[in-house]
Motif scaffolding. Structure first.
Motif, PDB file in Angstrom:
ATOM      1  N   ALA A 171       0.832  -1.209  -0.011  1.00  0.00           N
ATOM      2  CA  ALA A 171      -0.098   0.034   0.072  1.00  0.00           C
ATOM      3  C   ALA A 171       0.899   1.201   0.027  1.00  0.00           C
ATOM      4  O   ALA A 171       1.558   1.329   0.801  1.00  0.00           O
ATOM      5  N   LEU A 172       0.731   1.945  -0.857  1.00  0.00           N
ATOM      6  CA  LEU A 172       1.366   3.122  -1.100  1.00  0.00           C
ATOM      7  C   LEU A 172       0.691   4.665  -0.394  1.00  0.00           C
ATOM      8  O   LEU A 172      -0.541   4.587  -0.408  1.00  0.00           O
ATOM      9  N   LYS A 173       1.457   5.164   0.461  1.00  0.00           N
ATOM     10  CA  LYS A 173       0.921   6.116   1.378  1.00  0.00           C
ATOM     11  C   LYS A 173       0.313   7.229   0.512  1.00  0.00           C
ATOM     12  O   LYS A 173      -1.022   7.515   0.750  1.00  0.00           O
ATOM     13  N   ASP A 174       0.916   7.648  -0.606  1.00  0.00           N
ATOM     14  CA  ASP A 174       0.260   8.855  -1.531  1.00  0.00           C
ATOM     15  C   ASP A 174       0.428   8.179  -2.871  1.00  0.00           C
ATOM     16  O   ASP A 174       1.460   7.926  -3.187  1.00  0.00           O
ATOM     17  N   ASP A 175      -0.577   8.265  -3.543  1.00  0.00           N
ATOM     18  CA  ASP A 175      -0.518   7.672  -5.153  1.00  0.00           C
ATOM     19  C   ASP A 175       0.255   8.631  -5.912  1.00  0.00           C
ATOM     20  O   ASP A 175       0.570   9.750  -5.571  1.00  0.00           O
ATOM     21  N   ASP A 186      -3.584   4.463  -8.692  1.00  0.00           N
ATOM     22  CA  ASP A 186      -3.785   3.286  -7.755  1.00  0.00           C
ATOM     23  C   ASP A 186      -2.673   3.321  -6.802  1.00  0.00           C
ATOM     24  O   ASP A 186      -1.557   3.684  -6.942  1.00  0.00           O
ATOM     25  N   ASP A 187      -3.116   3.044  -5.552  1.00  0.00           N
ATOM     26  CA  ASP A 187      -2.189   2.890  -4.349  1.00  0.00           C
ATOM     27  C   ASP A 187      -1.956   1.510  -3.680  1.00  0.00           C
ATOM     28  O   ASP A 187      -1.464   1.803  -2.730  1.00  0.00           O
ATOM     29  N   ILE A 247       9.626  13.136  -4.894  1.00  0.00           N
ATOM     30  CA  ILE A 247       8.495  12.390  -4.502  1.00  0.00           C
ATOM     31  C   ILE A 247       8.646  11.576  -3.351  1.00  0.00           C
ATOM     32  O   ILE A 247       9.921  11.349  -2.892  1.00  0.00           O
ATOM     33  N   LYS A 248       7.660  11.459  -2.142  1.00  0.00           N
ATOM     34  CA  LYS A 248       7.875  10.716  -1.126  1.00  0.00           C
ATOM     35  C   LYS A 248       6.942   9.273  -1.043  1.00  0.00           C
ATOM     36  O   LYS A 248       5.812   9.387  -0.750  1.00  0.00           O
ATOM     37  N   ALA A 249       7.666   8.571  -1.817  1.00  0.00           N
ATOM     38  CA  ALA A 249       6.864   7.174  -1.989  1.00  0.00           C
ATOM     39  C   ALA A 249       7.117   6.291  -0.974  1.00  0.00           C
ATOM     40  O   ALA A 249       7.530   5.184  -0.871  1.00  0.00           O
TER      41      ALA A 249
END
Length: 213
Positions: free
Chosen positions: A40-44, A64-65, A198-200
């Motif tokens: 699960a990605l915090k921010d798409d 999608d996240d 980006i903060k992935a």
């Protein structure tokens, strides 16, 4: 004759050293493991240049996240600590979040005719971390309080950078079904620094099979 004796003594010493190391590792309990699960990605990352060409023609966003994760790792026994085991973990994990049919960036830039294709948003990390395992017989819970993650973002950010570092932690439990085999489940979280623009940050939950040594 003297040289033969010295060679024989040297080989015997090497053999005993190897045996003692093997015994020590077996007593501590190292492991190679293989994991599969969900991510699960915090921010798409929808609306970026390389994920979907910023939806320039209304073809949709790659936003999608959540997806799946696959990983493999090596737990190296370091020492016994308070009757439990301190290990050093090295893990490689691949997480896939979004895979939509969107406008190709090359099309938006006029490099080729306008076309769409499936673009995958994913993350590859290499983690180095201490791992503390509680020895409760065949049941072995564990924690990773703090680890370092080297992160590869795909596609790159709008600034065309893709490398990052992050803080990694996790918790899990495993059951030793055989001295050579364990099964387990874990939850992990990786907090990215955001250096590429980006903060992935993302989390994962999965089940794994461990080959013990």
């Amino acid at each position: 004759m003297r040289n033969k004796v010295l060679v024989a003594a040297f080989l015997a010493a090497v053999f005993m050293t190897v045996i003692s190391v093997e015994i020590s590792f077996a007593q501590l309990g190292g492991q190679v493991f293989y994991k599969f699960g969900v991510s699960a990605l915090k921010d798409d990352r929808g609306g970026e240049v390389f994920t979907d060409a910023m939806n320039a023609t209304g073809a949709g966003t790659n936003d999608d996240d959540s997806g799946r994760v696959i990983a493999a790792g090596l737990d190296i026994p370091l020492t016994k600590l308070f009757a439990n085991t301190l290990l050093g973990e090295v893990m490689v994990e691949y997480a896939k979040f979004s895979d939509k049919e969107v406008l190709q960036t090359a099309s938006a830039l006029g490099v080729k005719s306008v076309t769409t294709s499936a673009v995958t948003v994913s993350e590859l990390i290499v983690v180095v971390a201490p791992k503390y395992r509680f020895e409760l017989g065949k049941l072995r819970p564990w924690i990773i309080p703090a680890g370092l993650a080297f992160m590869v973002n795909s596609p790159p950010s709008d600034d065309t950078t893709y490398l990052d570092t992050g803080f990694h932690y996790g918790i899990g439990v495993e059951y030793m079904v055989h001295p050579a085999l364990s099964v387990g489940a874990d939850y992990r979280n990786t907090i990215a620094s955001g250096d590429p623009g980006i903060k992935a940050s993302y989390s994962s939950f999965g089940v794994y099979i461990g080959i013990n040594f």
